[in-house]
Design an enzyme around this catalytic site. Sequence first.
Site, PDB file in Angstrom:
ATOM      1  CG  ASP A 117      -2.173   0.796   1.087  1.00 61.55           C
ATOM      2  OD1 ASP A 117      -2.239   1.622   0.178  1.00 61.55           O
ATOM      3  OD2 ASP A 117      -3.109   0.579   1.887  1.00 61.55           O
ATOM      4  CB  CYS A 173      -5.634   3.872  -2.889  1.00 62.17           C
ATOM      5  SG  CYS A 173      -6.388   2.954  -4.231  1.00 62.17           S
TER       6      CYS A 173
HETATM    7  P1  HMG Z   1      -9.407  -5.252 -16.236  1.00 64.55           P
HETATM    8  O1  HMG Z   1      -8.877  -4.338 -17.295  1.00 64.55           O
HETATM    9  O2  HMG Z   1     -10.866  -5.150 -15.923  1.00 64.55           O
HETATM   10  O3  HMG Z   1      -9.040  -6.768 -16.503  1.00 64.55           O
HETATM   11  O4  HMG Z   1      -8.565  -4.977 -14.911  1.00 64.55           O
HETATM   12  P2  HMG Z   1      -9.190  -7.674 -17.748  1.00 64.55           P
HETATM   13  O5  HMG Z   1      -9.388  -9.050 -17.200  1.00 64.55           O
HETATM   14  O6  HMG Z   1     -10.181  -7.100 -18.722  1.00 64.55           O
HETATM   15  O7  HMG Z   1      -7.729  -7.606 -18.427  1.00 64.55           O
HETATM   16  C1  HMG Z   1      -7.239  -6.440 -19.075  1.00 64.55           C
HETATM   17  C2  HMG Z   1      -5.714  -6.534 -19.168  1.00 64.55           C
HETATM   18  O8  HMG Z   1      -5.132  -6.597 -17.873  1.00 64.55           O
HETATM   19  C3  HMG Z   1      -5.230  -7.778 -19.907  1.00 64.55           C
HETATM   20  O9  HMG Z   1      -3.973  -7.454 -20.495  1.00 64.55           O
HETATM   21  C4  HMG Z   1      -4.978  -8.747 -18.786  1.00 64.55           C
HETATM   22  O10 HMG Z   1      -4.052  -9.731 -19.118  1.00 64.55           O
HETATM   23  C5  HMG Z   1      -4.395  -7.823 -17.730  1.00 64.55           C
HETATM   24  P3  HMG Z   1      -3.840  -6.979 -22.029  1.00 64.55           P
HETATM   25  O11 HMG Z   1      -4.473  -8.085 -22.798  1.00 64.55           O
HETATM   26  O12 HMG Z   1      -4.585  -5.664 -22.131  1.00 64.55           O
HETATM   27  O13 HMG Z   1      -2.364  -6.826 -22.216  1.00 64.55           O
HETATM   28  N1  HMG Z   1      -4.609  -8.317 -16.355  1.00 64.55           N
HETATM   29  C6  HMG Z   1      -3.612  -8.537 -15.472  1.00 64.55           C
HETATM   30  N2  HMG Z   1      -2.298  -8.389 -15.562  1.00 64.55           N
HETATM   31  C7  HMG Z   1      -1.567  -8.712 -14.455  1.00 64.55           C
HETATM   32  N3  HMG Z   1      -2.126  -9.159 -13.306  1.00 64.55           N
HETATM   33  C8  HMG Z   1      -3.443  -9.320 -13.196  1.00 64.55           C
HETATM   34  C9  HMG Z   1      -4.242  -8.999 -14.314  1.00 64.55           C
HETATM   35  N4  HMG Z   1      -5.574  -9.032 -14.537  1.00 64.55           N
HETATM   36  C10 HMG Z   1      -5.773  -8.615 -15.774  1.00 64.55           C
HETATM   37  N5  HMG Z   1      -3.961  -9.760 -12.058  1.00 64.55           N
HETATM   38  C11 HMG Z   1      -7.730  -5.379 -12.722  1.00 64.55           C
HETATM   39  C12 HMG Z   1      -8.891  -5.579 -13.679  1.00 64.55           C
HETATM   40  C13 HMG Z   1      -8.200  -5.691 -11.332  1.00 64.55           C
HETATM   41  C14 HMG Z   1      -6.591  -6.322 -13.116  1.00 64.55           C
HETATM   42  C15 HMG Z   1      -7.247  -3.920 -12.836  1.00 64.55           C
HETATM   43  O14 HMG Z   1      -8.342  -3.087 -12.639  1.00 64.55           O
HETATM   44  C16 HMG Z   1      -6.155  -3.563 -11.866  1.00 64.55           C
HETATM   45  O15 HMG Z   1      -5.051  -4.085 -11.928  1.00 64.55           O
HETATM   46  N6  HMG Z   1      -6.449  -2.623 -10.956  1.00 64.55           N
HETATM   47  C17 HMG Z   1      -5.475  -2.156  -9.974  1.00 64.55           C
HETATM   48  C18 HMG Z   1      -6.109  -2.208  -8.626  1.00 64.55           C
HETATM   49  C19 HMG Z   1      -5.106  -1.855  -7.551  1.00 64.55           C
HETATM   50  O16 HMG Z   1      -4.026  -2.430  -7.471  1.00 64.55           O
HETATM   51  N7  HMG Z   1      -5.493  -0.892  -6.705  1.00 64.55           N
HETATM   52  C20 HMG Z   1      -4.699  -0.534  -5.573  1.00 64.55           C
HETATM   53  C21 HMG Z   1      -4.761  -1.601  -4.520  1.00 64.55           C
HETATM   54  S1  HMG Z   1      -6.287  -1.599  -3.604  1.00 64.55           S
HETATM   55  C22 HMG Z   1      -5.989  -0.513  -2.292  1.00 64.55           C
HETATM   56  O17 HMG Z   1      -4.961   0.120  -2.244  1.00 64.55           O
HETATM   57  C23 HMG Z   1      -7.009  -0.447  -1.197  1.00 64.55           C
HETATM   58  C24 HMG Z   1      -6.583  -1.196   0.069  1.00 64.55           C
HETATM   59  O18 HMG Z   1      -5.358  -0.698   0.561  1.00 64.55           O
HETATM   60  C25 HMG Z   1      -7.653  -1.015   1.137  1.00 64.55           C
HETATM   61  C26 HMG Z   1      -8.032   0.445   1.309  1.00 64.55           C
HETATM   62  O19 HMG Z   1      -7.234   1.233   1.792  1.00 64.55           O
HETATM   63  O20 HMG Z   1      -9.151   0.768   0.882  1.00 64.55           O
HETATM   64  C27 HMG Z   1      -6.420  -2.707  -0.184  1.00 64.55           C
HETATM   65 MG    MG Z   2      -5.124   1.028   1.808  1.00 65.47          MG
END
Ligand code: HMG
Ligand code: MG
Length: 310
Positions: free
Chosen positions: A16, A244
Amino acid sequence: MDYPARVKIVDVGPRDGLQNEKQPVPAAVKIELVQRLQDAGLKEIEVTSFVSPKWVPQMADNTEVMAGIARKSGVRYSVLTPNMKGFEAAVAVPRECWPDEIVVFGAASEAFSQKNINCSIAESIARFAPVVEAARAAGIAVRGAMSCTVGCPYEGEIAPERVDYLAGLMKSIGVQRVDVADTIGVGTPLKVQRAIAATLRHFGVDEVSGHFHDTYGQALSNTLAALELGVWNFQSSVAGLGGCPYAKGATGNVATEDVVYLLQGLGIDTGIHLEKLIDAGQYISEHLGRPTQSRVAKALMAKREISTTP
Ligand code: HMG
Ligand code: MG
């Protein structure tokens, strides 16, 4: 007031904390940070996330970091896996490099779910279900992060009923414990207690953790409010790193140093060595080229300087 006798902290700094950094942080620095955190006594560390490198470039070195950390017995290493692709990548390595725990992450707010993981809450649960099943079949523990449990950058205040709904969904797919996250740090004690109470309808108090960002300076008060409900698991970031990428303007998690100081003052055991933790925070802050966000670290480092000045 009866507070829990001990508290377990997950340091989420390497994940994070660093996910939002614009400058690439080398894998070797992340690995060293994990090393310093475990040397300071952290028993749980959130190391990285297996998400799209297009969405979060800073976490693109996930496999290298997981392979590079020197595991210490008794320490649990977790990673974020939002879908099967992420889970498969996390376990496409020798077993000794697998995470001990994976985290699926949803939101109590529809708008945040869309912005963060590109799908609705219902769709996110459908994506998480096979991840949870595969992880549990492989003997990997499963945590569910619940974002925006008190406020959302897009929808404003979030009612406890929405948290109740999400927690119920998390439970229904076999998530074992959940984080009540105040993603943008807008919560105050009563609101946080209501979000926790909604979660406690589905999970036992041992399965619920507090994850408070400190944007409005309320995170320590919220920690105390959670302790009052018997919650004894918390997430925080060394040096108060982070934010985030999909919660504009939100600052980092509450600093682990500040939480440890609070708990020490309450006589609550964490097993964490505060001075070593401050050194870990100083290591990463120096690398990032900015001062620590931990008030306790700043104060204690100033004191060190005074005591070493001839
Ligand atoms: P998407 O675009 O809806 O996924 O993303 P998709 O299935 O349609 O795939 C699109 C492309 O992404 C494809 O690649 C997939 O292969 C690739 P392309 O064909 O375009 O080259 N892909 C991936 N690549 C690597 N690893 C994967 C993956 N999945 C798909 N797992 C997805 C959906 C969730 C992947 C995207 O929206 C994403 O990566 N989001 C980032 C979310 C994130 O990391 N946010 C920050 C963390 S959460 C947070 O900080 C909150 C927390 O701390 C609690 C709080 O404080 O609230 C936990
Ligand atoms: Mg967080």
